[in-house]
Every structure is written in structure tokens, then in C-alpha cells.
Design an enzyme around this catalytic site. Structure first.
Site, PDB file in Angstrom:
ATOM      1  N   LYS A  50      -1.156  -6.842  -9.508  1.00 43.76           N
ATOM      2  CA  LYS A  50      -2.104  -6.989  -8.391  1.00 43.76           C
ATOM      3  C   LYS A  50      -1.696  -5.950  -7.345  1.00 43.76           C
ATOM      4  O   LYS A  50      -0.826  -6.177  -6.513  1.00 43.76           O
ATOM      5  CB  LYS A  50      -2.008  -8.413  -7.822  1.00 43.76           C
ATOM      6  CG  LYS A  50      -3.249  -8.939  -7.140  1.00 43.76           C
ATOM      7  CD  LYS A  50      -3.774  -8.115  -6.005  1.00 43.76           C
ATOM      8  CE  LYS A  50      -3.012  -8.260  -4.724  1.00 43.76           C
ATOM      9  NZ  LYS A  50      -3.436  -7.297  -3.676  1.00 43.76           N
ATOM     10  N   GLU A 110       9.436  -4.378  12.852  1.00 43.30           N
ATOM     11  CA  GLU A 110       9.115  -3.227  11.991  1.00 43.30           C
ATOM     12  C   GLU A 110       7.796  -2.623  12.472  1.00 43.30           C
ATOM     13  O   GLU A 110       6.780  -3.321  12.537  1.00 43.30           O
ATOM     14  CB  GLU A 110       8.966  -3.696  10.541  1.00 43.30           C
ATOM     15  CG  GLU A 110       8.655  -2.567   9.588  1.00 43.30           C
ATOM     16  CD  GLU A 110       8.464  -3.032   8.149  1.00 43.30           C
ATOM     17  OE1 GLU A 110       7.774  -4.042   7.915  1.00 43.30           O
ATOM     18  OE2 GLU A 110       9.008  -2.370   7.256  1.00 43.30           O
ATOM     19  N   SER A 120       5.394  -7.115   3.052  1.00 43.42           N
ATOM     20  CA  SER A 120       5.972  -7.492   4.346  1.00 43.42           C
ATOM     21  C   SER A 120       6.745  -8.814   4.224  1.00 43.42           C
ATOM     22  O   SER A 120       6.498  -9.608   3.308  1.00 43.42           O
ATOM     23  CB  SER A 120       4.846  -7.618   5.379  1.00 43.42           C
ATOM     24  OG  SER A 120       3.932  -8.598   4.943  1.00 43.42           O
ATOM     25  N   CYS A 146       9.621   1.792   3.383  1.00 50.15           N
ATOM     26  CA  CYS A 146      10.529   0.676   3.703  1.00 50.15           C
ATOM     27  C   CYS A 146      11.950   1.176   3.895  1.00 50.15           C
ATOM     28  O   CYS A 146      12.793   0.460   4.409  1.00 50.15           O
ATOM     29  CB  CYS A 146      10.497  -0.353   2.599  1.00 50.15           C
ATOM     30  SG  CYS A 146      11.131   0.304   1.065  1.00 50.15           S
ATOM     31  N   GLU A 182      -4.962  -3.670  -2.028  1.00 52.83           N
ATOM     32  CA  GLU A 182      -6.408  -3.410  -1.987  1.00 52.83           C
ATOM     33  C   GLU A 182      -6.733  -2.177  -1.146  1.00 52.83           C
ATOM     34  O   GLU A 182      -7.876  -1.733  -1.101  1.00 52.83           O
ATOM     35  CB  GLU A 182      -7.167  -4.649  -1.476  1.00 52.83           C
ATOM     36  CG  GLU A 182      -6.770  -5.175  -0.112  1.00 52.83           C
ATOM     37  CD  GLU A 182      -5.579  -6.145  -0.135  1.00 52.83           C
ATOM     38  OE1 GLU A 182      -4.569  -5.851  -0.820  1.00 52.83           O
ATOM     39  OE2 GLU A 182      -5.659  -7.166   0.556  1.00 52.83           O
ATOM     40  N   PHE A 200       0.811  -1.219   0.000  1.00 53.93           N
ATOM     41  CA  PHE A 200       0.000   0.000   0.000  1.00 53.93           C
ATOM     42  C   PHE A 200       0.845   1.270   0.000  1.00 53.93           C
ATOM     43  O   PHE A 200       0.365   2.330  -0.387  1.00 53.93           O
ATOM     44  CB  PHE A 200      -0.936   0.017   1.236  1.00 53.93           C
ATOM     45  CG  PHE A 200      -0.234   0.382   2.526  1.00 53.93           C
ATOM     46  CD1 PHE A 200      -0.008   1.716   2.840  1.00 53.93           C
ATOM     47  CD2 PHE A 200       0.208  -0.594   3.404  1.00 53.93           C
ATOM     48  CE1 PHE A 200       0.663   2.063   4.021  1.00 53.93           C
ATOM     49  CE2 PHE A 200       0.875  -0.261   4.580  1.00 53.93           C
ATOM     50  CZ  PHE A 200       1.101   1.076   4.885  1.00 53.93           C
TER      51      PHE A 200
END
Ligand code: NAD
Length: 500
Positions: A173, A385, A226, A281, A176, A149
Site C-alpha cells: 500500500k 519534526e 510518521s 527521515c 497516495e 511519500f
């Protein structure tokens, strides 16, 4: 309510799925859309379309594929305001940050514009008498991309511009949580002249991802997200014979040496720790200070700077906020839970961002910038994290202790050192077990013509994103050895051929 469907064969199409997920504006907490979660058969249909389109697209000359990329880049520039607004509305990051994301994505498109040069391959004349050898780089076929995301455009653009320029077709993909902007990007690709079916989007979740991982027509899978999911994607895709690059989570450390300039370090850390609400990240989430005096100076200065930070919605303010909301209520609660655990485990909470409220945005997913001192390696806020605006300061006695700390962490995505001493910096670059390293640079994200990827449990698979690795990932190498022996005498030989 508007429902985001799929993008197949050059058109946005409604999904037949009965499953949906809500899409929110994180600054207000308001649900703005639904996104369909694609079915198995829809995902298979997207793969079929991509497979059919591969036949023609792989035969288009690299020069003409590059021309599509040149036009695409120009269209992205023309539409940057609209695209940035779309990012901000669903992700929450501030507009200037959304434009920064778009710019970094466009740089990969610029790199892909050079594909005729990048696909030239290798040629050796006279590897034997009258024998030449050359290597071809050919597209692999249907490729799939699965993205997180936090960069709804940039991360997909680490993947598909190079894949397409190399002659592949693609099924994307996206996350969402913020699915809309990449649908608009797909329209721009079409406007740039990309033939229908070459780039497709399936919006969905694990159900769609599992089809991409198991369908034998998909040749290559690029994933960013992740670590547990990256590991799953790598294991499943590899087991099914696909090439896979899977980038995972991070815990990025900055070392502050006693000779570093505190003003420089502080201003670098403010953006690196709190920009995009820490949902990067490559965010710095741990500052390792060598010596107590170094730490005291940093904490003091950080407190002053944090007090001046503006936290608010990503757009619509007269003066732009420095930091927007987190992506979701669930994630904001998770980050709050980490702050609670830091307090419980004995770290010193210097600035507390819990319960942060923004005027007229009381239901937004805001957490204020948070600063911990005296964080110890055994604490959860050090080990895991957090992916939020939480900066942990760890105090160590020496450079050696600092580097051992970094090298023993499970993640190895990015790191940086702030120092005015060339020798310490040089040692650091050589010794640190991390993939992307900065020297007096807060967020050492490699440019598009280099490759992006970490070490240790921040990455699975040998080839990183974009740069030369990207081209190698999306192409198969074929090596031809040839001679034209007109009129030469030939004799049978049963020993291993060697060149004379
Ligand atoms: P995520 O792993 O939850 O989701 C990433 C993608 O995987 C999404 O498209 C999601 O739909 C899909 N997915 C989720 N669960 C799945 C499952 N069980 N099976 C199959 N697919 C599944 O990650 P996120 O929360 O969207 O993004 C944040 C994470 O991404 C952070 O850990 C961050 O460090 C990481 N990230 C890493 C990099 C990098 O370059 N290393 C870059 C950006 C983000």
C-alpha cells in the site's frame, strides 16, 4: 484524467472505488492524475490473491527465487532513467537524488539475491547421543507493506524484495501522494519472472490500511511513515496477532565539536539538511554547536553556501537544481507555519526561505533553504519534526550538554558527530540513545546488508528493516530435534527430558 488503480495478480486493474485523491506535480502545482482509494472488498481480494499465490511461491527453491531477484535488479538498472523521472514528476526531488533513491533500493534487491545463503538456518550435530538439532527459516505467508511519500521506491524496496525472496507473497500500500512509480516497478517484477499474484499493489488510504491490519490472512505488516500512524499500525497489527515493524518520524541532530573542520561540516550539512528539501527521515534538522565560536564559524559558512544554492524543478533544467519543491501545498504551508513559529518564539532567522518563487513555476510548492540560529530546546521548531528545508542551530557549552540534548529528545532515528578527536567520537557512539549513528558522516544510512531503524519514538517493534533483521522478520523459525533410534531399547520417562 488518468486514474491510477491497483496492481493485482500481475495486472494493472481499474478500481471500482468511488473515492479518489489528486496527484500533483509539485514543481508546477498542476494536477496530473487521480489515484483511486481502494475499497474494503478490493483490498480483501488482493489479500486472497496473495494467499492463493503463497502455496506455490513458498515452494519455489530459494535459488530460483534469487534468480528472479537477479533479473529484477538488471531490469531496474535498465529502466533507471524512466523510474527516476517518474519519481521526480510526483515527488519533486531532483533527478540525481531520485537515482540515488533507486540505487539504495537496488542494494536491497542485491542483498535479497543472496537469499539461499541467508536461509541456511542452523544445525547442531549430536546435541545428545545420536540426536541432531536444526533450525529452519520458513516464510510467514501474506505480508503487507505501507509506505510514505518521501521514498516512493526505496522504502517499498526495504520491504518486498526480502519478503519475496524468503518465499512470502505481498500486498503493498504505497503513499497516495506519489503512487505511479511503484506500479511500473511491479511490471518489472513480472518481467523478471515473478509469478502473478505474488506481488500486488493496493492504492488507497486508511480504509485499505485498516483491512490489512485486521484481516487474519495477513501475517506480517511493515510500515514506514510518521510516528502517530506508526504507533497506530503497531498497536492495531499487534493486537490482531501479526508481527509488525513500524518506523516513524525523526529529528536528527549533528554535533559539531570545536575541533571539527568547518568546511567539511558545512558541506555535509548542506546535503543532509537541504537535500530532497529536507524530506528525508535521516535529514539533519538540528546542528548542535559546542561553543559560540564553533557556531559563529558554521553560521557564517552556511550563509555563504546557501546563497549559492539552486532551487528549482527536479528535472528539465540545463543545470540541475540542488533542491526541488515540497510534496504538496498543504505541506509547504505547514513548513511555513513552523518558520513563523520559530520567529515568534524568538529564534534568530538567519536565512528565510518563506515565499520562495521559482521562475515559470510560480504555483510550485517551493520553500527556500532556511537557517535558524539560537534555537532553544523548548521551541516547536526544535521539538517537532518539520520535514522541510529548515536547519536549526542550537548552541551549547559542552559535549555533555550536547549529548544530553540528543538523549532527551523523543525521537532517536539518526545522529552524527563531526570531530577530529577519536575519544569524543567513541564516547558519542557508546552514549548516544539513537539507532543510526555517524562519525564524520552526514547521513549514516546503514547499507542493505545491515539493518535500518531508530530508537525511542522513531520505531515500534523489535526488528528493523532489511539486513539480518529483515530476513528474521519475514521468516518463522522452526527448530527440529531428531534421532533415528533403530533397534534401541526405549523406556518410559516422565521427568523433563535432558540430553545425556
Ligand atoms: P504518513 O504517516 O502520513 O503516511 C504513511 C503511510 O500511512 C501512507 O501510506 C498513508 O497512506 C498511510 N496513512 C496515513 N494516515 C493513515 C491513517 N490514519 N491510518 C492508516 N494509514 C494511514 O507519512 P508521510 O507523510 O507519507 O511520510 C513522512 C513521514 O514518514 C515523516 O514523519 C518521516 O520521518 C517518516 N519516515 C520515516 C522513515 C524511517 O525510516 N523512520 C523513513 C521515511 C519516512
Amino acid at each position: 484524467m488518468k486514474i491510477v488503480g491497483n496492481y493485482i495478480n500481475g495486472e494493472s486493474v481499474a478500481s471500482a472505488s468511488t473515492r479518489t485523491a489528486p496527484v500533483f506535480n509539485p514543481a508546477t502545482g498542476e494536477q496530473t492524475k487521480l489515484v483511486s482509494l481502494a475499497t474494503v472488498s478490493e483490498t480483501e481480494a488482493a489479500i486472497s490473491i496473495a494467499e492463493q499465490a503463497f502455496h506455490e511461491w513458498s515452494r519455489v527453491s530459494p535459488l530460483n527465487r534469487a534468480r528472479v531477484m537477479f533479473r529484477f535488479k538488471a531490469l531496474l538498472e535498465q529502466n533507471i532513467d524512466q523510474l527516476a523521472e517518474m519519481i521526480t514528476l510526483e515527488h519533486g526531488k531532483v533527478l540525481s537524488d531520485a537515482k540515488g533513491e533507486l540505487t539504495r533500493g537496488m542494494e536491497v534487491v542485491e542483498f535479497a539475491c543472496g537469499i539461499p545463503h541467508l536461509l541456511k538456518g542452523e544445525h547442531s550435530l549430536n546435541v545428545g547421543r545420536g540426536v541432531d538439532s536444526f533450525s529452519l527459516m520458513q516464510p510467514v505467508g501474506v505480508c503487507a507493506g505501507i509506505s510514505p511519500f518521501n521514498f516512493p521506491v526505496m522504502v517499498p524496496m526495504w520491504m518486498f524484495p526480502i519478503a519475496l525472496a524468503c518465499g512470502n507473497t505481498f500486498v503493498m500500500k504505497p503513499s497516495e501522494k506519489d503512487p505511479s512509480v511503484i506500479m511500473r516497478v511491479a511490471e518489472l517484477l513480472k518481467e523478471a519472472g515473478l509469478p502473478n499474484g505474488v506481488f500486488n499493489i493496493i492504492n488507497g488510504d486508511k480504509e485499505a490500511v485498516d483491512v490489512l491490519l485486521n484481516d487474519s490472512r495477513v501475517q506480517a505488516v511493515s510500515f514506514v511513515g510518521s510516528t502517530p500512524i506508526a504507533e497506530y499500525i503497531y498497536a492495531t497489527g499487534s493486537k490482531n496477532g501479526k508481527r509488525v515493524q513500524a518506523l516513524g518520524g525523526a529529528k536528527n541532530h549533528m554535533i559539531m565539536m570545536p575541533d571539527a573542520e568547518v568546511d567539511q561540516v558545512t558541506s555535509a550539512l548542506m546535503g543532509a539538511a537541504f537535500g530532497s528539501a529536507g524530506e528525508r527521515c535521516m535529514a539533519i534538522s538540528v546542528a548542535v554547536c559546542v561553543g559560540d565560536e564553533t557556531a559563529d564559524r558554521l553560521i557564517d559558512k552556511l550563509q555563504q553556501e546557501i546563497a549559492d544554492m539552486r532551487v528549482g524543478p527536479g528535472s528539465g533544467l540545463a543545470e540541475e537544481a540542488h533542491m526541488g519543491p515540497l510534496i504538496s501545498k498543504v505541506h509547504a504551508e505547514k513548513v511555513t507555519g513552523y518558520i513563523n513559529s520559530g520567529v515568534e518564539e524568538g529564534a534568530k532567522l538567519v536565512v528565510d526561505g518563506r515565499g520562495f518563487k521559482v521562475d515559470k513555476h510560480e504555483l510550485g510548492y517551493f520553500i527556500g533553504p532556511t537557517l535558524f540560529d539560537d534555537v532553544k530546546p523548548g521551541m516547536r521548531i526544535y521539538k517537532e519534526e518539520i520535514f522541510g528545508p529548515v536547519l536549526a542551530v542550537v548552541r551549547v557549552g559542552s559535549y555533555q550538554e550536547a549529548i544530553e540534548l540528543i538523549n532527551s529528545h523523543e525521537y532517536g532515528n539518526g545522529t552524527t558527530i563531526f570531530t577530529s578527536d577519536g575519544d569524543s567520537a567513541r564516547q558519542f557512539c557508546e552514549q548516544v540513545q539513537v539507532g543510526m549513528v555517524g562519525v564524520n558522516i552526514p547521513i549514516p544510512v546503514p547499507m542493505a546488508f545491515h539493518s535500518f531503524g531508530g530508537w525511542k519514538r522513531s520505531v515500534f517493534g523489535p526488528l528493523n528493516m532489511h539486513g539480518n533483521d529483515g530476513v528474521r522478520f519475514y521468516t518463522k523459525m522452526k527448530t527440529v530435534t531428531a534421532r533415528w533410534p533403530k533397534g534401541q531399547q526405549t523406556t518410559n520417562s516422565f521427568s523433563m527430558p535432558t540430553m545425556k
